[in-house]
Design a protein around this motif. Structure first.
Motif, PDB file in Angstrom:
ATOM      1  N   ARG A 290       0.828  -1.208   0.000  1.00 27.40           N
ATOM      2  CA  ARG A 290       0.000   0.000   0.000  1.00 27.40           C
ATOM      3  C   ARG A 290       0.864   1.260   0.000  1.00 27.40           C
ATOM      4  NH1 ARG A 290      -2.275   3.854   3.198  1.00 27.40           N
ATOM      5  NH2 ARG A 290      -0.881   3.259   4.906  1.00 27.40           N
ATOM      6  N   GLN A 302      -6.425  -0.924  -2.823  1.00 23.23           N
ATOM      7  CA  GLN A 302      -7.870  -1.070  -2.656  1.00 23.23           C
ATOM      8  C   GLN A 302      -8.626  -0.143  -3.595  1.00 23.23           C
ATOM      9  OE1 GLN A 302      -5.634  -0.681  -0.258  1.00 23.23           O
ATOM     10  NE2 GLN A 302      -6.188  -1.753   1.647  1.00 23.23           N
ATOM     11  N   VAL A 314     -10.876  -8.327  -0.979  1.00 24.72           N
ATOM     12  CA  VAL A 314      -9.743  -7.408  -0.832  1.00 24.72           C
ATOM     13  C   VAL A 314      -9.084  -7.558   0.532  1.00 24.72           C
ATOM     14  CG1 VAL A 314     -10.718  -5.777  -2.411  1.00 24.72           C
ATOM     15  CG2 VAL A 314     -11.231  -5.520  -0.003  1.00 24.72           C
TER      16      VAL A 314
END
Length: 314
Positions: A290, A302, A314
Motif C-alpha cells: 500500500r 484497494q 480485498v
C-alpha cells in the motif's frame, strides 16, 4: 467461422496489418479456419500505407462481419464521412468494433466512444481528451474493452488487442499458442501500462539484462544485490556500479518498480486477494505494498481494485 474485417485508408499504419496475424495464426494453430479475414477500404483497390507499400482491398458496403477493426492514419487527417457511416452501421450490426492505435480517432469522430472508456497511443491521448471531452481517455492501458467496443494503445499494442479477441472467442490456451507461434517475449494483458518498467530501464549489456530477467521471474524472493549480481555473473560491487550506469536507477528501486508493475496488473485482473498479490510480487504484506502504491501511483491497491470492479476479496 467468424468474419473479421480491417478498414484501412491512405497512409495507414503498416503495423495494423501485423495485428491480423493473431487471427491468421489462430487458424493455423487450430488446424481449421476459425476466422475469415478481409481488408476493406471505402473505394476498394490498392491503398497506400505509410511505409512504401500498398495493400489490395475490397470496397466496403454491408457490415456483415462479426468483428470490424479500423486502423489509424499517420497523416492525422479525419476519416471520411463514408467511413464514419460504415462504423456506425458496424456498431449496430457487428458483434464488436475495434480501433487499432490512433484508429480510435475515427471511432471518436463517429460518436461511438462518447461516454465510454477508451485508450489510444500515449502521444495522442491529450489530443483525444481535448477534442472529445465526452470520452473517458485512459492512456496508460494496452487495450480497453467497453461493451462491444475495443480500443488499443499504440503500435504493437494492436496485436495484444487481437490476441485478446482470440482469447475471448476460443480461450486462453489458443491465445497462448498464438503468442508462442508469434514469438512474443511477453504477452500483455489489457490493463498493463503502456510504459513498461523493463523497457524504461533498458540496460545496454546482456549481463544486466540477465539480472532483470531473473528478478522478473523471481519477484517472490527477497532479491538482494548479491542474488542479482550472481545472476549477472558479476561481483556485487561491479554489479551495483554497472547497473546504475546503464539504467540510471539503483537495483532496489528497479526491483520495486517491477514489483509495482506486476502487482498492478494482478490487481486489475482481480483474480487474487490483495494479500496474495503482495506475497506473489515480493512485497510481503499489504501495508508495504500500500505504501509503495501511494508513493508511486497516488492511490492505494484497494482504490485501484474498486476502479476495476473486482469481486475478489480485498
Amino acid at each position: 467461422m467468424q468474419s473479421v474485417a480491417l478498414i484501412v485508408r491512405p497512409d495507414f499504419q503498416v503495423m495494423s496489418l501485423a495485428a491480423l496475424s493473431a487471427f491468421e495464426f489462430a487458424n493455423l494453430a487450430a488446424g481449421e479456419k476459425l476466422y475469415d479475414i478481409s481488408v476493406l477500404s471505402e473505394h476498394g483497390g490498392l491503398v497506400a500505407s505509410s511505409l512504401f507499400t500498398s495493400v489490395d482491398t475490397q470496397q466496403f458496403n454491408k457490415t456483415e462481419f462479426d468483428t470490424v477493426l479500423i486502423s489509424g492514419a499517420m497523416d492525422r487527417s479525419s476519416a471520411s464521412s463514408g467511413i464514419h457511416s460504415f462504423l456506425v452501421e458496424a456498431n449496430a450490426d457487428s458483434r464488436r468494433v475495434g480501433a487499432l492505435c490512433v484508429g480510435a480517432f475515427a471511432l471518436a469522430e463517429s460518436g461511438l466512444l462518447d461516454g465510454r472508456r477508451a485508450t489510444v497511443h500515449w502521444a495522442r491521448a491529450k489530443e483525444m481528451r481535448d477534442r472529445f471531452p465526452a470520452i473517458k481517455v485512459e492512456e496508460d492501458r494496452i487495450f480497453i474493452i467497453d461493451g462491444k467496443i475495443w480500443t488499443s494503445a499504440g503500435m504493437t499494442a494492436a496485436l495484444d488487442l487481437t490476441i485478446g479477441m482470440v482469447e475471448k472467442d476460443y480461450g486462453a490456451a489458443l491465445a497462448r499458442t498464438v503468442s508462442q507461434r508469434l514469438v512474443l517475449y511477453h504477452r500483455r494483458a489489457g490493463g498493463q501500462s503502456q510504459h513498461s518498467a523493463m523497457l524504461e530501464l533498458s540496460p545496454s549489456s546482456d549481463r544486466i539484462q540477465q539480472s532483470l530477467d531473473f528478478a522478473r521471474k523471481n519477484l517472490r524472493r527477497d532479491l538482494s544485490v548479491e542474488d542479482l549480481a550472481d545472476a549477472a555473473c558479476l561481483s556485487p560491487r561491479q554489479f551495483s556500479r554497472s547497473f546504475r550506469e546503464q539504467t540510471g536507477s539503483s537495483p532496489a528501486k528497479a526491483i520495486e518498480n517491477l514489483r509495482l508493475e506486476a502487482a498492478r496488473l494482478m490487481i486489475e485482473q482481480g483474480r487474487l486477494t490483495l494479500e496474495a498479490v503482495a506475497s506473489e510480487t515480493g512485497f510481503g504484506d499489504r501495508e508495504r505494498m500500500r505504501r509503495a502504491f501511494l508513493r508511486v501511483y497516488g492511490q492505494s491497491p484497494q482504490s485501484l481494485r474498486r476502479t476495476f470492479g473486482s469481486n475478489a476479496d480485498v
